[in-house]
Design a protein around this motif. Structure first.
Motif, PDB file in Angstrom:
ATOM      1  N   GLU A   2      -6.465  44.844 -69.629  1.00 37.80           N
ATOM      2  CA  GLU A   2      -6.409  45.590 -70.281  1.00 37.80           C
ATOM      3  C   GLU A   2      -7.416  46.808 -70.933  1.00 37.80           C
ATOM      4  O   GLU A   2      -7.470  47.517 -71.009  1.00 37.80           O
ATOM      5  CB  GLU A   2      -5.742  45.376 -71.835  1.00 37.80           C
ATOM      6  N   PRO A   3      -8.743  46.157 -71.141  1.00 37.24           N
ATOM      7  CA  PRO A   3      -9.936  47.138 -71.084  1.00 37.24           C
ATOM      8  C   PRO A   3      -9.830  47.431 -70.018  1.00 37.24           C
ATOM      9  O   PRO A   3     -10.026  48.596 -70.625  1.00 37.24           O
ATOM     10  CB  PRO A   3     -10.443  45.941 -70.922  1.00 37.24           C
ATOM     11  N   GLY A  16       5.612  34.726 -78.255  1.00 32.05           N
ATOM     12  CA  GLY A  16       5.744  35.200 -76.675  1.00 32.05           C
ATOM     13  C   GLY A  16       4.744  36.233 -76.084  1.00 32.05           C
ATOM     14  O   GLY A  16       4.016  37.107 -77.571  1.00 32.05           O
ATOM     15  N   VAL A  17       4.685  36.866 -75.820  1.00 33.02           N
ATOM     16  CA  VAL A  17       4.140  38.677 -75.030  1.00 33.02           C
ATOM     17  C   VAL A  17       5.394  38.932 -74.308  1.00 33.02           C
ATOM     18  O   VAL A  17       6.644  38.692 -73.698  1.00 33.02           O
ATOM     19  CB  VAL A  17       3.094  37.804 -74.311  1.00 33.02           C
ATOM     20  N   THR A  18       5.181  40.575 -74.990  1.00 26.82           N
ATOM     21  CA  THR A  18       6.167  41.781 -74.389  1.00 26.82           C
ATOM     22  C   THR A  18       5.221  42.457 -73.648  1.00 26.82           C
ATOM     23  O   THR A  18       4.165  42.915 -74.133  1.00 26.82           O
ATOM     24  CB  THR A  18       7.025  42.066 -74.848  1.00 26.82           C
ATOM     25  N   THR A  19       5.351  43.084 -72.682  1.00 26.85           N
ATOM     26  CA  THR A  19       5.513  44.437 -72.102  1.00 26.85           C
ATOM     27  C   THR A  19       4.976  45.823 -72.902  1.00 26.85           C
ATOM     28  O   THR A  19       6.444  45.864 -73.095  1.00 26.85           O
ATOM     29  CB  THR A  19       5.886  44.423 -70.757  1.00 26.85           C
ATOM     30  N   THR A  20       4.551  46.669 -72.496  1.00 25.58           N
ATOM     31  CA  THR A  20       4.452  47.504 -73.781  1.00 25.58           C
ATOM     32  C   THR A  20       5.050  48.283 -72.345  1.00 25.58           C
ATOM     33  O   THR A  20       4.840  47.852 -71.095  1.00 25.58           O
ATOM     34  CB  THR A  20       3.349  48.094 -73.967  1.00 25.58           C
ATOM     35  N   ALA A  21       5.375  50.148 -72.748  1.00 24.43           N
ATOM     36  CA  ALA A  21       5.841  50.606 -71.561  1.00 24.43           C
ATOM     37  C   ALA A  21       5.002  50.770 -70.773  1.00 24.43           C
ATOM     38  O   ALA A  21       4.653  50.866 -69.931  1.00 24.43           O
ATOM     39  CB  ALA A  21       6.172  51.957 -72.531  1.00 24.43           C
ATOM     40  N   ALA A  22       3.761  51.130 -71.162  1.00 21.75           N
ATOM     41  CA  ALA A  22       2.022  51.278 -70.268  1.00 21.75           C
ATOM     42  C   ALA A  22       2.118  49.600 -68.879  1.00 21.75           C
ATOM     43  O   ALA A  22       1.779  49.914 -67.832  1.00 21.75           O
ATOM     44  CB  ALA A  22       1.141  51.897 -71.023  1.00 21.75           C
ATOM     45  N   GLY A  23       2.809  49.021 -70.060  1.00 22.22           N
ATOM     46  CA  GLY A  23       2.457  47.588 -68.886  1.00 22.22           C
ATOM     47  C   GLY A  23       2.988  48.034 -68.267  1.00 22.22           C
ATOM     48  O   GLY A  23       2.826  47.276 -66.869  1.00 22.22           O
ATOM     49  N   ARG A  24       5.073  47.904 -68.510  1.00 18.27           N
ATOM     50  CA  ARG A  24       5.821  48.145 -67.252  1.00 18.27           C
ATOM     51  C   ARG A  24       5.284  48.469 -66.471  1.00 18.27           C
ATOM     52  O   ARG A  24       5.391  49.009 -65.118  1.00 18.27           O
ATOM     53  CB  ARG A  24       7.196  48.284 -68.019  1.00 18.27           C
ATOM     54  N   ASP A  25       5.151  50.174 -66.797  1.00 20.66           N
ATOM     55  CA  ASP A  25       4.120  51.563 -66.109  1.00 20.66           C
ATOM     56  C   ASP A  25       3.549  50.672 -64.590  1.00 20.66           C
ATOM     57  O   ASP A  25       3.771  50.778 -63.467  1.00 20.66           O
ATOM     58  CB  ASP A  25       4.099  52.409 -66.047  1.00 20.66           C
ATOM     59  N   ILE A  26       2.411  50.123 -65.023  1.00 17.84           N
ATOM     60  CA  ILE A  26       1.423  49.998 -64.402  1.00 17.84           C
ATOM     61  C   ILE A  26       1.756  48.095 -63.508  1.00 17.84           C
ATOM     62  O   ILE A  26       1.034  48.514 -62.402  1.00 17.84           O
ATOM     63  CB  ILE A  26      -0.118  49.241 -65.908  1.00 17.84           C
ATOM     64  N   VAL A  27       1.920  47.831 -63.911  1.00 18.82           N
ATOM     65  CA  VAL A  27       2.344  46.683 -63.305  1.00 18.82           C
ATOM     66  C   VAL A  27       3.547  47.060 -61.719  1.00 18.82           C
ATOM     67  O   VAL A  27       3.222  46.637 -61.248  1.00 18.82           O
ATOM     68  CB  VAL A  27       3.602  45.126 -64.338  1.00 18.82           C
TER      69      VAL A  27
END
Length: 90
Positions: A2-3, A16-27
């Motif tokens: 993330e940093p 738990g943990v969910t992916t953000t929109a940015a996270g989904r795009d980056i993944v």
């Protein structure tokens, strides 16, 4: 990770943990990069294997049924690293 991109990739919560929109795009982009890296490895392996293959050269013999001793000797002098026996293809 993330940093590095400077955006939040995950929302952390008690469930738990969910992916953000940015996270989904980056993944998704990371997965594309990994698939491309796999294709590069396959391509490199294909080229590596082709470098070790033995070339086969053919010719159509004349009416004598093969090369004359003179022709074979001349070829051997010009190409000392080439070895092999003639093969009939008929």
């Amino acid at each position: 990770m993330e940093p590095e991109p400077g955006v939040r990739l995950f929302d952390r919560h008690t469930g738990g943990v969910t992916t953000t929109a940015a996270g989904r795009d980056i993944v998704a982009e990371a997965r594309r990069a990994l698939r491309q890296a796999d294709r590069i490895r396959v391509l490199a392996e294909r080229h590596r294997q082709s470098d070790t293959r033995v070339p086969r050269v053919g010719f159509e013999a004349g009416s004598t049924g093969g090369l004359s001793a003179r022709a074979r000797g001349g070829f051997a002098r010009r190409r000392p690293g080439v070895r092999g026996e003639p093969k009939r293809l008929d």
